[in-house]
Design an enzyme around this catalytic site. Structure first.
Site, PDB file in Angstrom:
ATOM      1  N   THR A  16       0.849  -1.188   0.000  1.00 26.04           N
ATOM      2  CA  THR A  16       0.000   0.000   0.000  1.00 26.04           C
ATOM      3  C   THR A  16       0.892   1.247   0.000  1.00 26.04           C
ATOM      4  OG1 THR A  16      -0.204   0.275   2.408  1.00 26.04           O
ATOM      5  CG2 THR A  16      -1.697  -1.294   1.345  1.00 26.04           C
ATOM      6  N   GLY A  17       0.349   2.339  -0.505  1.00 24.09           N
ATOM      7  CA  GLY A  17       1.191   3.526  -0.666  1.00 24.09           C
ATOM      8  C   GLY A  17       2.294   3.266  -1.664  1.00 24.09           C
ATOM      9  N   ALA A  18       1.970   2.502  -2.723  1.00 25.47           N
ATOM     10  CA  ALA A  18       2.988   1.992  -3.641  1.00 25.47           C
ATOM     11  C   ALA A  18       3.420   2.988  -4.699  1.00 25.47           C
ATOM     12  CB  ALA A  18       2.458   0.726  -4.328  1.00 25.47           C
ATOM     13  N   SER A  19       2.754   4.119  -4.813  1.00 23.55           N
ATOM     14  CA  SER A  19       3.021   5.022  -5.929  1.00 23.55           C
ATOM     15  C   SER A  19       4.239   5.906  -5.735  1.00 23.55           C
ATOM     16  CB  SER A  19       1.791   5.902  -6.188  1.00 23.55           C
ATOM     17  OG  SER A  19       1.497   6.687  -5.040  1.00 23.55           O
ATOM     18  N   ILE A  22       8.678   5.463   0.153  1.00 26.91           N
ATOM     19  CA  ILE A  22       9.113   4.152   0.627  1.00 26.91           C
ATOM     20  C   ILE A  22       8.380   3.040  -0.112  1.00 26.91           C
ATOM     21  CG2 ILE A  22       9.039   2.592   2.619  1.00 26.91           C
ATOM     22  CD1 ILE A  22       9.641   4.993   4.403  1.00 26.91           C
ATOM     23  N   GLY A  23       7.067   3.219  -0.316  1.00 25.68           N
ATOM     24  CA  GLY A  23       6.304   2.200  -1.032  1.00 25.68           C
ATOM     25  C   GLY A  23       6.831   1.956  -2.424  1.00 25.68           C
ATOM     26  N   SER A 146       7.814   3.497  12.583  1.00 26.92           N
ATOM     27  CA  SER A 146       8.704   4.649  12.685  1.00 26.92           C
ATOM     28  C   SER A 146       9.217   4.739  14.109  1.00 26.92           C
ATOM     29  CB  SER A 146       7.936   5.926  12.328  1.00 26.92           C
ATOM     30  OG  SER A 146       8.663   7.078  12.670  1.00 26.92           O
ATOM     31  N   TYR A 159       0.140  12.136  13.285  1.00 27.96           N
ATOM     32  CA  TYR A 159       0.930  11.049  12.689  1.00 27.96           C
ATOM     33  C   TYR A 159       1.596  10.200  13.777  1.00 27.96           C
ATOM     34  CZ  TYR A 159       4.453   8.755   9.762  1.00 27.96           C
ATOM     35  OH  TYR A 159       5.247   7.830   9.129  1.00 27.96           O
TER      36      TYR A 159
END
Length: 345
Positions: A16-19, A22-23, A146, A159
């Protein structure tokens, strides 16, 4: 590896958050290592570019435009990915949003949105993975955490709270999997500051441009740690000395850290350049599509970022728990505490 994947000879990972960030770096790393990749994010331009990279490395890609804050959409994405690529071996929860702002200036809807994406998005991804992994007693779920999951800093309260929540959720789940004698493994990778594009689009009320708190690492270091965690049964992986020092110093000298961060935590999260008042943010919608671009993995701090972490190399070199690990970690904590004491005088 599941039977269907053994026949195909390519394992499957969902990120997820692949775009971007880190992803995106993790997509490249897993693809280079022979994985087919399911990609989930909101921004279609970045997803299309990431899928093309997977194919260039010889893998198959299935990209799904999806907001991880929508549990039904995440479940649907998981079903689509398994239908196109095969059974999921690894699921990486990584998608996030944040707001840089003093608590007194935050809006309730901002806390709600950050929580929905950066915490509940992990919960929904984990549930989708578990529905598939538990019935075949196989698979690994990697939570991208994190140092802020243990030591909060000013100006990122929403966050930090989400990262804390991820650890609490994952600890509960881990106990249940052990109770059930399940072979499904869940692990958390705690990151240091990473040079990603998020600092170009994060919602911010700071007067100057936001930045990761030095020392800064390249996203490839984070991707390497994620891949390592997916293939070694570690409870947690602490990626860099700065992260380890923060986590352990919080355990032993939290009051000193409060004063250290009160003195240094505001300036360290900003550059000397003024922020563009018209800078778009991605809190509710992706930035890459309406700006017509693909941001890739790296942010704008390449000249300050390290492409290796000696601490991660040490962790990877150890086959399991090792006395050197504790020694190195306590040494890092000692260094951090010394810096805090000297700067607090």
């Amino acid at each position: 590896m599941p039977e269907s994947n053994r026949i195909a000879r390519r394992p499957v990972v969902v990120i997820t958050g692949a775009s971007a960030g880190i992803g995106r770096a993790a997509v490249r790393h897993f693809a280079k290592q022979g994985y087919d990749v399911g990609l989930i994010a909101r921004g279609e331009q970045g997803l299309l570019a990431a899928a093309d990279e997977v194919r260039r490395f010889g893998g198959r890609a299935c990209h799904v435009v999806c907001d991880v804050a929508d549990a039904e959409a995440v479940e649907s994405a998981a079903a689509q990915i398994e239908s196109e690529l095969g059974l999921i071996d690894v699921w990486v929860n990584n998608a996030m949003v944040s707001v840089f702002s003093p608590v007194a200036e935050m809006e309730p809807h901002e806390y709600k949105r950050v929580t929905e994406v950066s915490y509940l998005g992990y919960v929904y991804g984990t549930l989708a993975a578990l529905r598939r992994m538990r019935r075949r007693d196989h698979g690994t779920i990697v939570q991208v955490g994190s140092a802020l999951a243990y030591r909060s800093i000013p100006l990122q309260s929403a966050y930090c709270a989400a990262k804390h929540a991820i650890v609490g959720f994952t600890d509960s789940l881990r106990c249940e999997l052990i109770h059930d004698q399940s072979n499904v493994h869940v692990t958390v990778v705690h990151m240091p500051a990473v040079n990603t594009p998020q600092f170009e689009w994060v919602k911010s009320r700071l007067p100057n441009k936001s930045q990761p708190v030095p020392p800064i690492f390249q996203p490839e270091v984070a991707a390497d740690a994620i891949f390592f965690a997916a293939h070694h049964r570690r409870r947690e992986v602490w990626v860099a000395r700065s992260a380890i020092g923060s986590i352990l110093a919080q355990k032993f000298v939290p009051g000193l850290l409060d004063h250290y961060l009160a003195k240094n935590g505001f300036k360290s999260q900003q550059t000397e350049d003024r922020k563009d008042p018209d800078q778009p943010d991605n809190l509710y919608a992706p930035v890459d599509d309406h700006q017509g671009g693909d941001f890739g993995a790296h942010g704008s701090f390449d000249d300050q970022a390290s492409d290796q972490s000696p601490m991660l190399t040490l962790v990877q070199a150890m086959p399991g728990r090792h006395p050197l690990a504790s020694l190195a970690m306590f040494a890092a904590a000692g260094v951090m505490a010394g810096r805090i004491l000297s700067s607090s005088r």
